[in-house]
Every structure is written in C-alpha cells, then in structure tokens.
Design a protein around this motif. Structure first.
Motif, PDB file in Angstrom:
ATOM      1  N   PHE A  25       0.815  -1.211   0.000  1.00 31.02           N
ATOM      2  CA  PHE A  25       0.000   0.000   0.000  1.00 31.02           C
ATOM      3  C   PHE A  25       0.851   1.265   0.000  1.00 31.02           C
ATOM      4  O   PHE A  25       0.496   2.263  -0.637  1.00 31.02           O
ATOM      5  N   SER A  26       1.974   1.235   0.719  1.00 32.12           N
ATOM      6  CA  SER A  26       2.822   2.431   0.789  1.00 32.12           C
ATOM      7  C   SER A  26       3.442   2.768  -0.557  1.00 32.12           C
ATOM      8  O   SER A  26       3.715   3.934  -0.851  1.00 32.12           O
ATOM      9  N   GLN A  27       3.657   1.752  -1.393  1.00 37.42           N
ATOM     10  CA  GLN A  27       4.260   1.999  -2.704  1.00 37.42           C
ATOM     11  C   GLN A  27       3.278   2.640  -3.683  1.00 37.42           C
ATOM     12  O   GLN A  27       3.679   3.384  -4.574  1.00 37.42           O
ATOM     13  N   PHE A  28       1.988   2.337  -3.482  1.00 34.91           N
ATOM     14  CA  PHE A  28       0.996   2.845  -4.421  1.00 34.91           C
ATOM     15  C   PHE A  28       0.177   3.994  -3.838  1.00 34.91           C
ATOM     16  O   PHE A  28      -0.751   4.477  -4.493  1.00 34.91           O
ATOM     17  N   ALA A  29       0.493   4.409  -2.621  1.00 36.27           N
ATOM     18  CA  ALA A  29      -0.264   5.497  -2.000  1.00 36.27           C
ATOM     19  C   ALA A  29       0.066   6.826  -2.678  1.00 36.27           C
ATOM     20  O   ALA A  29       1.214   7.087  -3.057  1.00 36.27           O
ATOM     21  N   ARG A  30      -0.934   7.667  -2.814  1.00 35.23           N
ATOM     22  CA  ARG A  30      -0.747   8.980  -3.427  1.00 35.23           C
ATOM     23  C   ARG A  30      -0.540  10.069  -2.390  1.00 35.23           C
ATOM     24  O   ARG A  30       0.131  11.059  -2.659  1.00 35.23           O
ATOM     25  N   LEU A  31      -1.143   9.894  -1.223  1.00 40.50           N
ATOM     26  CA  LEU A  31      -0.958  10.892  -0.175  1.00 40.50           C
ATOM     27  C   LEU A  31       0.421  10.714   0.456  1.00 40.50           C
ATOM     28  O   LEU A  31       0.819   9.584   0.788  1.00 40.50           O
TER      29      LEU A  31
END
Length: 788
Positions: free
Chosen positions: A380-386
């Motif tokens: 999730f951290s790799q694809f998070a935008r925020l």
C-alpha cells in the motif's frame, strides 16, 4: 440445623478393586507405552516446535544478489531492490564535513602572562638602574651599564636610551608611563606580522582566546602586528604632555620592550575542526524495498550500476542467517521454558499443557498475521498517493496486535492472559527490530483488551467485538497521540491523523479476528464458554426433547440432578453453568435403551427379570459408553464428555452384584467384582465428582418411603462414605469442608423437593383407613404445612 458429619469415615481404605483391564499397568509395560503418545504429552517437544517455527519466520533471510551488468548493457529482467536500504552518501557526507571544517576559524591565543613578564622586566630594569646610579658615576660607565643590562635582562638597549635613562635617574614617572602604554597596546593583541596569515584570516577573520572561558571572533583588524603596535604606541606617546626627551626615550624603549603576545593555537584549531566534522551526521540515501533499479529492456547507466553495486555490497555484509536463527532460537527457547514452568506452578499438568499449546499456536498465528500485514503495508505504501501514507510505519498501527489477547481474556483467566500479552508484545518488538514504540503500543492495548472483556463479560461472543471497537480502538488512538508527544520531533497534524485512523482500524481488526477465531479455539483446545453452555442447556434442543419423550424418567432425573449439583456448585464457587450442563447430559446414553432403566420401566414390565445379573449389569454399565458416543455425535465440549464418562467413576453396580451372589453357585461360577464395575475413570475434577454424588443421592432418595430430614441425612452420609471408602473421590481434590458443604446443600435441596403437604379434607387418595394421628401429628415427622 446440625452439621452433617461423617462418623464412620475410615482413613485407610481396603484393597482397591481390580479393574477389568487387569488393574494397574506393570512398570515394565508402562515403559513400553506408545512412543507417539508420550511425545504428544511432552511440553518440551512443543517447545522445540514452537520456538523453531517462530525463529524461522523471525530470522532475516538474505535475498539473492542482483545480476551484475555492464554500462550500456540491456537488462533481461527487472532488477528490483530486495530490501529497504539506508545507503551512506559518502560524497555528500564528505562535502558537508569539509564545509563544516572550513567554517571553523583559526584560533589564536593571547598570552596575558606576556605583558606581566614585560612589566616585571621594566620594574627590575629601572630598579637595577637606580641601584647602579648609587654605586658609581654614571656618565663614565654607560657602556658598562649596557653590558650589565644585556647580561642580566637579555635586553639590547641602545647607549643613547641608556644615557637618557641615566640623566632622568631612571625616573619612576617614566617607568610607570612606559608600563601603562605597553599594557594598553598589548591588551589589543600583538602578532609578529600579518603577512604570516596563511589560513584566509584576512577574509574570514579569526577566533581570539584570552583564556579558557573567554574568546570572540574578530577580523584581522582587531589585532595589531608588531609594526602597528609600535605605531599605536607612538601615537599614544604623542598625546602625552611630557618633554620631547622623555617621548624619544619612551619610543626607544618601546622598540626593545614591546613584544608580540598573540600566537596561532594549532592544537585547538585542529580539535575544533574534528569536532565540527563529527557533528555532521552521515547522509543516507533511502532506498525502499521493491524499487525498480533497472527495468527489463532498458540500458544500464552508470547510476544504475552504482545502485546495483551498493545493494550487492549490503547483501554481502548482512549477517549470516544461521547465526541469526540460532540467536533467535535460544532467546525464544528461554521464553517458552520459563513460560512452561510458570504455567506448571499455576495449573495442573493437563490444563497447563493445554494453555501452553494454545499460547504457542496463538503466537505463531499472530506472527503470520503480522507478516501478512507487513507485506500489505509495504504494498500500500508503494501505491499510495498521499505523502502521509507512503511511510510503512504508519500502517503498522493498523495491525491486529490484540486479537490473541482478546481470545485469551475470553477463554482463560486474567493471569494467563497477562502472560500472553507480555509475550505478544515482546514478539512485536522483536519483529520490528526492538522498536520500543510498537512494543509498548501492543502491550498497553493488550491490557485494554483484558479490561474490555472483564467489563462486557463473557456471556456473549459479541463482547469480543465490543472490546475491540469501544475499548481497544480508543486506547490505540490515545497511545498514538501520547507516543507522538514524547518524541523529540512531533509529526504534523496530517501524520497524527493518519496514525489515529490506523489505530482505530487496528482495534476493529483485532475485534473481527477474535470474533471469528473464538469458536475455533473453543473447539480445538476444549474450552467451554458461558455462551456455549447457555446454548447447550436450552431445553428445546432435539436431544432433550427426544429424552423427554423416550426416557421421561431419566430426563426428570437429570433435571433434579442438575438442580442439586448447580446449587452445591454455587456454594463451592465452581462453574455453575458447566455443572448444570454436565448434569443435564450425564445420562443421555440411556436414550438408546430407556426401557432397561428403572425410572423408565412401566409398573407391569421389567425386562431384567428374564436376564442374568451379569447381562443386566452389562446393559446398565453400557449407558456410559453410549453416552460418550452420543456426546461425540453431538459435538459436545470435551469437559462435558468427560463428565459423562466419569459420572459413575469405577463404582460397583451393587444391585446386580449382590443378585449375582444370590443366584449363582459360588462353587460352579466365580463372581468377580470387577465384572460389575463401571469402566471409569474416577472423577478427575470437582465438577464431575459433584455430579456423581448428586446422581447417586437423587437416585437413592427415591428408594426412601419416608423422606424425612433424618432419613435424607442418613442417605447422604451413606452415599458419601461409600464413595470415599471406594476411592472414587481420590482424584477430584475435594476437601472435607467442601464435602460437608455439598452434603448440607443436597440435604436442603432434597428436603425442599420432597416437601410435605397437609391432607386434603374429604379425600382418601391412597384408599387407606383413616387413623388418628398421635399427639395431633402425622405418622411421619413432617409438620403440617399449608398447600402451595
């Protein structure tokens, strides 16, 4: 009411009856027990298994090195960073350290003792001159005076200045003026020559130290060189209102006596440069796991090759996996060894082993869940935008750390749950490389889970959901804010809000996991919860309806036994719901052949009259085995199944045993007592023993024609003494005080069940002739009572 006493209690039993299997197993055969049976009962076997599994998943497994490429070579596959790396940026670090070193100003030291030495020399010179004038004619011996001054003071004073001094008789006024002017000029600081500055002092300035605690940065104009010092001295002399001769004299002496007192302090300068370099922190590159270094089909650049080389170097320098595995194994082996001996000191062996297995399985399951969530957090951290969601640490607050604690709090005691909470928090801390923040977060959240289950109680499984949502989740948010406040650098409002949301999610996930896994843990580890017992004691269950229809006498008997046992269990502080459920189910084996049991036999038919005593006893005894089989089909909890198996212990079927002795010829057929005993084992717990006593007392009470207080008391005493003498209560840990309490409870309850009634006038239900009662009372000892 007098207390029941066991007056004929014998401290020494008679010979133990032999069991059908031949009695106690001989030592030689006991040593030959099945290997696997001994193994699964050995806690150290589970210790090795649990510790190895935990150590394997916790140990760092070094990934494979990246493929080496040449500059300009086309990559055949994606080259991805296999781990998170903090790589030192040596160039930037060296540059910043050099800049810090260059920023250090050269240190110069002003020697305050230099002027004091000059002052002392001037005073001694003038004193010596005055003494010399007293001893001889000065004009004739000026050259001799010059030589003496040179030898004594190491001063080369010209003859002209000496003549002037002689003519002034080494005037004290000249002496003090000379000292004052030299002191004034020296206080600013005098260096030999400013042409010797080679460390960019004219552009940067310097640091002037006047002592250990006094220093200040100054430009080079802030100090004087020797030439400037003499010029400043001359300027000060010109301002004096003295004779020209004395002015020339002062200027001439200043040429000799004005000395430099500032020098470059190389040691201090180098020391400050080293400290400045040390204060510069090492600069690191942050390379996240999963970052693509070179994509398939792309040309490798020099920058790509640099990253590949750095990653492979870090992989080579990583510690050996076997060493890490061995260290982790030893650490958790110590944890589990301590845990076993602690549980053994709290509980009996079987209960301690069950809790031990549950803890090991829960810790392994928790570790696997944490690993899964770590993988998802990285993803999730790799694809998070925020930006606030790009850090993996934020997602760690959403891990369900407390689901195991909620399960333990629901199924076990607070003491056992606290031990699991400690082990779980240590596991979390170790998994995150000793991260104190998450270890504390997990432990305090676990304490909140214990309180939540205690507050919402254990009657319903929904207490697990309520605990996670309304206790653990708010405590998680409070902990997150607290941990942020105690850190040196507080995160922004956005970061705190994101972590708080994750904390709420963590509480909710803990509740969901615990709610789903609770039935699994109940069945696998044999726990009987209040919720389960409430469901099992529902009178509308098919098994009870079948029993009421096909074996009504046994069903009513079970109801009375449950009443007796439940009331006594309440007196002793036992689990009343477990006792009630065990009493209701203890005779379900009679449903298969209800017609062979007296309470279900009609008055005109007795199937046992045409059967031999041995066959009749076999049918009676077999209801225990059939009850255990029915419990297995109904998937009853293990504790209730054990109560069914043990509710007669290994006691004797007395009626058919004595009938056999009457019927059979002892010379023709030997009557063995063990053939008329239940298979056992004797009750292993207080609940099973209590139901055994209640079962026998209730059944025997129906044989009394006049159930008076004294008759009921004698019955209870006889039943209890018989079981004590027969050894049926040896394994249940009942004390005499508890047996007395049980007897008193049975007596009270039975007398209430068989409560007396007054005769209804005008009715003769038993068709007997009316007899005048003696002294106005009935034939029995019960006084008249109004109808209920």
């Amino acid at each position: 009411m007098n207390f029941i006493s066991f007056r004929r209690l014998k401290l020494f039993k008679g010979p133990s009856p032999r069991q059908k299997n031949g009695g106690q197993e001989p030592p030689a055969e006991r040593e030959k027990r099945n290997f696997w049976r001994r193994l699964i009962q050995n806690p150290f076997f589970y210790l090795i298994v649990f510790v190895f599994v935990l150590s394997y998943f916790l140990s760092y497994v070094p990934p494979r090195s990246l493929t080496k490429l040449k500059e300009g070579e086309i990559a055949s596959t994606d080259l991805i960073s296999p781990l998170d790396l903090n790589i030192e940026d040596t160039e930037t670090t060296a540059k910043r350290r050099n800049e810090a070193e260059e920023a250090v100003l050269p240190v110069y030291t002003l020697d305050e003792n230099s002027f004091l030495s000059t002052e002392e020399s001037i005073r001694q010179l003038f004193e010596f001159g005055r003494d010399w004038l007293k001893s001889a004619s000065a004009p004739a011996r000026t050259a001799e005076l010059q030589k003496a001054v040179a030898e004594k003071f190491d001063l080369e004073i010209p003859v002209q200045e000496l003549d002037s001094l002689v003519k002034s008789n080494f005037s004290p006024e000249v002496q003090e003026t000379l000292i004052s002017l030299i002191g004034k000029v020296s206080s600013q600081g005098i260096i030999i020559s400013k042409n010797l500055f080679i460390r960019k002092e004219p552009e940067r300035g310097l640091t002037l130290m006047r002592g250990p605690a006094s220093e200040r940065p100054i430009p080079v104009d802030g100090i004087l060189d020797l030439i400037e010092g003499r010029e400043r001295f001359a300027s000060d002399v010109e301002k004096l209102e003295i004779s020209s001769r004395n002015k020339r004299l002062l200027l001439g002496l200043a040429e000799v006596l004005l000395r430099p007192n500032v020098s470059f302090n190389k040691a201090e300068t180098e020391s400050r440069k080293e400290r400045a370099r040390a204060r510069v922190e090492t600069v690191f590159y942050r390379l996240k796991k999963g970052k693509v270094i070179v994509r398939k089909g792309d040309e490798a650049t020099a920058e790509n090759l640099k990253w590949i080389s750095i990653i492979n170097q870090n992989l080579r320098e990583a510690r050996d996996w076997l060493v890490h595995l061995a260290g982790t194994f030893l650490l958790f082996a110590l944890f589990f060894l301590t845990l076993w001996y602690y549980l053994k000191s709290l509980l009996k062996f079987r209960a301690a082993l069950n809790i031990y297995l549950m803890m090991g399985v829960s810790l392994i399951l928790g570790l696997l869940v944490y690993k899964l969530f770590s993988f998802l957090a990285t993803l999730f951290s790799q694809f998070a935008r925020l930006p606030i969601l790009t850090e993996v640490e934020v997602y760690r607050f959403a891990f369900p750390y407390q689901f195991g604690v909620i399960i333990f709090a629901f199924l076990t005691t607070n003491t056992v749950t606290l031990i699991f909470a400690i082990l779980n928090s240590l596991l979390v801390g170790y998994m995150f490389q000793g991260h104190f923040q998450f270890m504390l977060f997990s432990f305090i959240g676990g304490l909140a889970a214990v309180y939540g289950i205690r507050y919402y109680q254990k009657q319903k499984r929904t207490s697990a959901l309520r605990t996670g949502l309304f206790v653990v989740a708010p405590i998680n948010v409070f902990l997150i804010i607290t941990l942020e406040l105690i850190q040196e650098k507080i995160g922004g409002p956005g970061a705190i809000a994101a972590e708080a949301i994750m904390g709420l999610l963590g509480g909710a996930l803990s509740a969901a996991f615990a709610f789903v896994l609770l039935p699994v843990f109940e069945n696998v580890f044999g726990f009987v919860t209040q919720t389960k017992l409430l469901d099992l004691t529902n009178s509308d269950l098919p098994v009870f309806r079948q029993m009421a229809m096909e074996a009504p006498g046994s069903y009513h008997h079970s109801l009375v036994v449950s009443t007796l046992a439940e009331k006594a269990a309440e007196e002793l502080g036992l689990d009343t719901m477990l006792v009630k459920a065990g009493a209701l189910y203890h005779d379900i084996g009679k449903v298969k052949r209800p017609e062979y049991f007296l309470e279900n036999i009609s008055r005109n038919s007795d199937l046992h009259k045409d059967m031999t005593p041995s066959l009749s006893s076999l049918v009676i005894i077999n209801h225990v085995k059939e009850g255990a089989e029915a419990a297995k089909k109904l998937k009853l909890p293990k504790k209730i199944k054990e109560i069914i198996e043990q509710h007669h212990g290994s006691s004797l079927v007395r009626y058919f045993f004595h009938k056999a002795k009457e019927v059979y010829d002892p010379e023709m057929q030997k009557i063995e007592e063990e053939n008329y005993r239940y298979p056992g084992p004797p009750p292993q717990g207080k609940e099973a023993a209590l139901i055994m006593l209640a079962d026998s007392v209730e059944a025997a009470s129906r044989s009394i024609k006049s159930p008076s207080r004294e008759n009921l008391k004698r019955l209870i005493i006889e039943i209890f003494e018989n079981y004590l003498q027969d050894g049926q209560l040896d394994d249940c840990d009942f004390s005499l005080r508890e047996l007395r309490a049980i007897a008193e409870s049975f007596h009270t309850t039975l007398f209430a069940i068989y409560h007396p009634r007054i005769q209804y006038p005008g009715f003769d239900f038993e068709m007997k002739k009316k007899k005048r009662p003696t002294n106005g009372k009935k034939a029995n000892d019960r006084g008249p009572e109004p109808p209920a």
